[in-house]
Write an enzyme that holds these catalytic residues in place. Structure first.
Site, PDB file in Angstrom:
ATOM      1  N   CYS A   1       0.828  -1.206   0.000  1.00 12.02           N
ATOM      2  CA  CYS A   1       0.000   0.000   0.000  1.00 12.02           C
ATOM      3  C   CYS A   1       0.865   1.259   0.000  1.00 12.02           C
ATOM      4  CB  CYS A   1      -0.863   0.033   1.251  1.00 12.02           C
ATOM      5  SG  CYS A   1      -1.870  -1.422   1.457  1.00 12.02           S
TER       6      CYS A   1
ATOM      7  N   ARG B   1       5.081   0.506  -6.255  1.00 12.84           N
ATOM      8  CA  ARG B   1       5.113  -0.343  -5.065  1.00 12.84           C
ATOM      9  C   ARG B   1       4.187  -1.547  -5.200  1.00 12.84           C
ATOM     10  NH1 ARG B   1       6.642   2.378  -0.261  1.00 12.84           N
ATOM     11  NH2 ARG B   1       5.071   1.296   0.936  1.00 12.84           N
TER      12      ARG B   1
ATOM     13  N   TRP C   1      -2.960  -2.628  -1.620  1.00 18.28           N
ATOM     14  CA  TRP C   1      -2.543  -3.972  -2.012  1.00 18.28           C
ATOM     15  C   TRP C   1      -3.289  -4.894  -1.056  1.00 18.28           C
ATOM     16  CZ3 TRP C   1       0.416  -8.134  -0.002  1.00 18.28           C
ATOM     17  CH2 TRP C   1       0.942  -9.006  -0.961  1.00 18.28           C
TER      18      TRP C   1
ATOM     19  N   ASN D   1      -1.727   1.547   6.210  1.00 17.15           N
ATOM     20  CA  ASN D   1      -0.814   0.519   5.682  1.00 17.15           C
ATOM     21  C   ASN D   1      -0.508  -0.444   6.813  1.00 17.15           C
ATOM     22  OD1 ASN D   1      -0.703   1.980   3.367  1.00 17.15           O
ATOM     23  ND2 ASN D   1       1.471   2.526   3.513  1.00 17.15           N
ATOM     24  N   GLY D   2      -0.522  -1.724   6.513  1.00 13.81           N
ATOM     25  CA  GLY D   2      -0.202  -2.722   7.538  1.00 13.81           C
ATOM     26  C   GLY D   2      -1.388  -3.636   7.776  1.00 13.81           C
TER      27      GLY D   2
ATOM     28  N   GLU E   1      18.924 -16.290  -9.247  1.00 11.49           N
ATOM     29  CA  GLU E   1      18.521 -14.914  -9.521  1.00 11.49           C
ATOM     30  C   GLU E   1      18.002 -14.771 -10.959  1.00 11.49           C
ATOM     31  OE1 GLU E   1      17.701 -12.444  -8.005  1.00 11.49           O
ATOM     32  OE2 GLU E   1      17.829 -10.816  -9.452  1.00 11.49           O
TER      33      GLU E   1
ATOM     34  N   LYS F   1      14.258 -13.506 -12.036  1.00 12.14           N
ATOM     35  CA  LYS F   1      13.970 -12.398 -12.960  1.00 12.14           C
ATOM     36  C   LYS F   1      12.999 -12.868 -14.039  1.00 12.14           C
ATOM     37  CE  LYS F   1      14.923  -9.770 -11.082  1.00 12.14           C
ATOM     38  NZ  LYS F   1      15.537  -9.740  -9.820  1.00 12.14           N
TER      39      LYS F   1
ATOM     40  N   GLU G   1       9.302 -13.862 -12.578  1.00 14.16           N
ATOM     41  CA  GLU G   1       8.429 -12.849 -11.992  1.00 14.16           C
ATOM     42  C   GLU G   1       7.864 -11.892 -13.037  1.00 14.16           C
ATOM     43  OE1 GLU G   1      10.305 -10.488  -8.908  1.00 14.16           O
ATOM     44  OE2 GLU G   1      12.151 -10.347 -10.031  1.00 14.16           O
TER      45      GLU G   1
ATOM     46  N   HIS H   1      19.796 -35.453  -9.394  1.00 15.75           N
ATOM     47  CA  HIS H   1      19.216 -36.088  -8.208  1.00 15.75           C
ATOM     48  C   HIS H   1      17.700 -35.938  -8.179  1.00 15.75           C
ATOM     49  CE1 HIS H   1      23.179 -36.917  -6.658  1.00 15.75           C
ATOM     50  NE2 HIS H   1      23.522 -35.654  -6.856  1.00 15.75           N
TER      51      HIS H   1
ATOM     52  N   LYS I   1       6.743  -3.780  -4.570  1.00 16.37           N
ATOM     53  CA  LYS I   1       8.158  -3.399  -4.531  1.00 16.37           C
ATOM     54  C   LYS I   1       8.719  -3.466  -3.118  1.00 16.37           C
ATOM     55  CE  LYS I   1      11.987  -1.864  -6.258  1.00 16.37           C
ATOM     56  NZ  LYS I   1      12.812  -2.897  -6.912  1.00 16.37           N
TER      57      LYS I   1
HETATM   58  C1  F6R Z   1      12.808  -9.454  -7.123  1.00 16.65           C
HETATM   59  C2  F6R Z   1      12.579  -8.501  -6.069  1.00 16.65           C
HETATM   60  C3  F6R Z   1      12.295  -8.989  -4.699  1.00 16.65           C
HETATM   61  C4  F6R Z   1      13.064  -8.163  -3.665  1.00 16.65           C
HETATM   62  C5  F6R Z   1      12.661  -8.570  -2.236  1.00 16.65           C
HETATM   63  C6  F6R Z   1      13.479  -7.847  -1.190  1.00 16.65           C
HETATM   64  O1  F6R Z   1      13.123  -8.855  -8.333  1.00 16.65           O
HETATM   65  O2  F6R Z   1      12.607  -7.334  -6.296  1.00 16.65           O
HETATM   66  O3  F6R Z   1      12.598 -10.342  -4.569  1.00 16.65           O
HETATM   67  O4  F6R Z   1      14.420  -8.363  -3.877  1.00 16.65           O
HETATM   68  O5  F6R Z   1      11.303  -8.308  -2.036  1.00 16.65           O
HETATM   69  O6  F6R Z   1      13.350  -6.462  -1.308  1.00 16.65           O
HETATM   70  P1  F6R Z   1      14.385  -5.463  -0.621  1.00 16.65           P
HETATM   71  O7  F6R Z   1      15.682  -5.604  -1.336  1.00 16.65           O
HETATM   72  O8  F6R Z   1      13.768  -4.121  -0.767  1.00 16.65           O
HETATM   73  O9  F6R Z   1      14.505  -5.909   0.811  1.00 16.65           O
END
Ligand code: F6R
Length: 593
Positions: free
Chosen positions: A2, A28, A71, A97-98, A471, A475, A478, A494, A588
């Site tokens: 949010c 976000r 959200w 928020n929360g 990683e 990418k 997602e 395995h 985000k």
């Molecule tokens: C993936 C992504 C998330 C963040 C995770 C941690 O592309 O963006 O996996 O890496 O939510 O976020 P931060 O780095 O803000 O703690």
């Protein structure tokens, strides 16, 4: 998660400004939104499901109001559940928020008192509690502030609450867990859940601490301790980000913009972070047990750190995902150093174990964090700012390579070879630039055409390329919604190899290091089962059906090798028609557990 944007000022353009603020918070992640303004002694609201897009709000002039991007957690994505929520009289509006963890019990109490609910949210209990608490103060001019403190004290969980009162041009905010930033303008004051939304208006900000309350009005800002009501002297900081950095410029999406910013960021880390890396290295040396924690992409950087420290500095560090660290805390002591990695500095799964660890075990906390003034920044005994600039795409790209660059520098500093580390990072920056050449981008576009219709993909690496495979898979999945899984190369046989079918795309990280022989054998095993093998490697190999050449960056390989997957993820999103910047269901800054 949010987002909150609030304004109280002398100018009367509140509605448009709030909507603009909400647009700046869109990244976000949210699924509905709403705006409320003061108007003629009452409150006008507008709420909608979906994205703001090109929406306009047709609201009259007003000098105070706020907006919210929701959200969903409690209650579906509906217009009724969107914030702001009003009390029964229409005097007060609340955004939140929360999660109010004791909302069931409070709802019962409020229902018994005769209030009617219009939503399924946990938030709505707050506004009805406030209504009664304000009424009980019977015209007292400080009633809304006092009522907000009283009600906030009754809420369980990590929350940020804002209250708009139609009887005054003051807005009240209080928080315990979810971020809030106050912005100081000239006769215009603001509150947002994220400093980047304030950049068009001001760079002078205060990051609220937990347990603080603030009242903003056209005349100024007053901060108080939420528990005692005592007035506080807020610390005012100057943001070192500017509004252009947070805008798209010539790029079509933030994802590609941020991918292209990486050479400059990595270069600047090599040139300017030597001292901070040395300080962190000294903390590691002085600790008895070092732990790296982070979530998602930050966890992949942290796991890479474990390999880098072993390889470069022969130092054992432990890794844990932030959300698991609470269950590994039994051996922490005041000599333990926990290095938390987080772009936003607000990820609750990282913050929570640190707060507990500090309080209950007296641990030392260091942070690699991108956002000045964020919760992690303030909590850490030593915070190293990544300097990657605002990262607005939900996918972490530049913050990931920035974290890797700092980890490499720190490992070299720990081994007494800081300058060598700096040279290596500078070379890596040049190699990222090569990866971003037109030729290489055309190669990735060609690969995209070959694989974009597949629904499953596997990625493998060994050693420090194992977290690179995790990683790269993250990418791709997602943003394209292709099921992509990263594995340690040796683990495939395995079990997972059972999933390989003719044509299944498999990306193999094969750098010129001790893992090359083993990973090429794994590539051959995949090929023998019909996989379409894509090699990310300085050299070609018979094991590859498709070769993506990358520079040989030695210990900085994880930085350079991450670029092809970032580009591939972007291309796959474009080809499959998904939103590169705001993938479904994601946020985000993940501030709830
Ligand atoms: C993936 C992504 C998330 C963040 C995770 C941690 O592309 O963006 O996996 O890496 O939510 O976020 P931060 O780095 O803000 O703690």
């Amino acid at each position: 998660m949010c987002g909150i944007f609030a304004y109280a000022g002398r100018q009367t353009d509140a509605a448009g400004m709030i909507l603009d603020g909400l647009r700046r918070l869109e990244y976000r992640g949210y699924d509905s939104w709403g705006v409320a303004i003061r108007n003629n002694g009452g409150i006008l609201t507008e709420k909608q499901v979906g994205k703001i897009g090109s929406a306009e709000v047709s609201m009259p002039e007003s000098n105070a109001g706020f907006g919210h991007t929701r959200w969903a957690t409690h209650g579906g994505v509906t217009q009724c559940n969107a914030h702001p929520h009003l009390d029964c009289t229409g005097r007060l509006a609340v955004i939140h928020n929360g999660i109010v963890e004791n909302h069931d019990e409070l709802r019962q109490e409020v229902r018994n008192a005769g209030h009617r609910f219009h939503s399924e949210t946990d938030t709505e209990v707050v506004v009805h509690l406030l209504e009664d608490a304000v009424a009980a103060r019977n015209g007292d001019p400080g009633a809304v502030e006092q009522a907000t403190r009283e009600v906030f004290a009754r809420l369980d969980g990590l929350n940020a609450i804002m209250v708009l009162d139609s009887h005054s041009d003051k807005l009240v905010a209080v928080k315990n867990g979810s971020p809030l930033v106050v912005g100081y303008g000239d006769g215009r004051n603001y509150i947002a859940s994220d400093a980047s939304a304030l950049l068009p208006h001001t760079q002078r900000v205060t990051f609220l601490s937990d347990g603080e309350m603030v009242v903003i009005s056209p005349d100024g800002i007053v901060a108080r301790d939420a528990a005692t009501g005592a007035q506080l002297q807020p610390e005012v900081l100057e943001l070192d980000w500017n509004v252009e950095q947070a805008e798209l410029g010539e790029h079509a999406h933030y994802l590609t913009k941020e991918i292209h910013e990486q050479p400059a960021i990595v270069r600047s880390i090599a040139l300017s972070q030597g001292d901070t890396a040395q300080k962190l290295a000294d903390m590691v040396r002085d600790s008895y047990g070092t732990f790296f924690i982070g979530c998602g992409t930050a966890a992949n950087a942290a796991l890479t750190g474990q390999y880098l420290f072993s390889r470069i500095a022969r130092r054992h560090v432990n890794f844990a995902p932030g959300s698991e660290f609470n269950y590994l805390e039994h051996f922490l002591t005041p000599q333990s150093l926990v290095i938390a990695l987080s772009q936003s500095g607000e990820t609750i799964d990282v913050i929570e174990p640190l707060v507990r660890g500090k309080k209950e075990k007296g641990i030392q906390v260091a942070a690699l964090v991108n956002v000045l003034g964020s919760t992690l920044y303030r909590l850490a005994d030593f915070a190293l700012l990544l300097g990657a600039g605002p990262e607005k795409c939900v996918l972490a790209t530049k913050s990931y390579t920035a974290k890797l660059a700092v980890l490499i520098l720190t490992a070299y500093a720990l081994d007494g070879r800081l300058e060598e580390g700096q040279q290596l990072i500078l070379q890596a920056a040049d190699m990222i630039e090569e990866q971003l050449s037109d030729d290489n981008k055309a190669r990735i576009a060609d690969l995209t055409e070959r694989i974009y219709e597949r629904e499953d993909m596997f990625l493998i690496g060994r050693g420090m390329s194992y977290p690179s495979s995790l990683e790269a898979a993250l990418k791709i999945k997602e943003v394209s919604y292709i099921h992509a899984e990263g594995f340690a190369g040796g683990e495939l046989k395995h079990g997972v190899i059972a999933l390989i079918e003719p044509g299944t795309p498999c990306i193999v990280f094969a750098p010129n290091d001790e893992t090359r022989g083993g990973i090429l054998s794994n590539a051959q095993e995949l090929r023998a089962r019909g996989a379409y093998v894509i090699g990310v490697s300085p050299q070609p190999s018979d094991a590859f059906d498709f070769h993506i050449p990358v520079g040989d960056a030695g210990d900085a390989g994880p930085i350079v090798n991450s670029i092809p997957a970032q580009l591939l993820a972007y291309n796959l999103a474009l080809k499959r028609g998904t939103d590169p910047d705001k993938p479904r269901n994601l946020a985000k800054s993940v501030t709830v557990k």
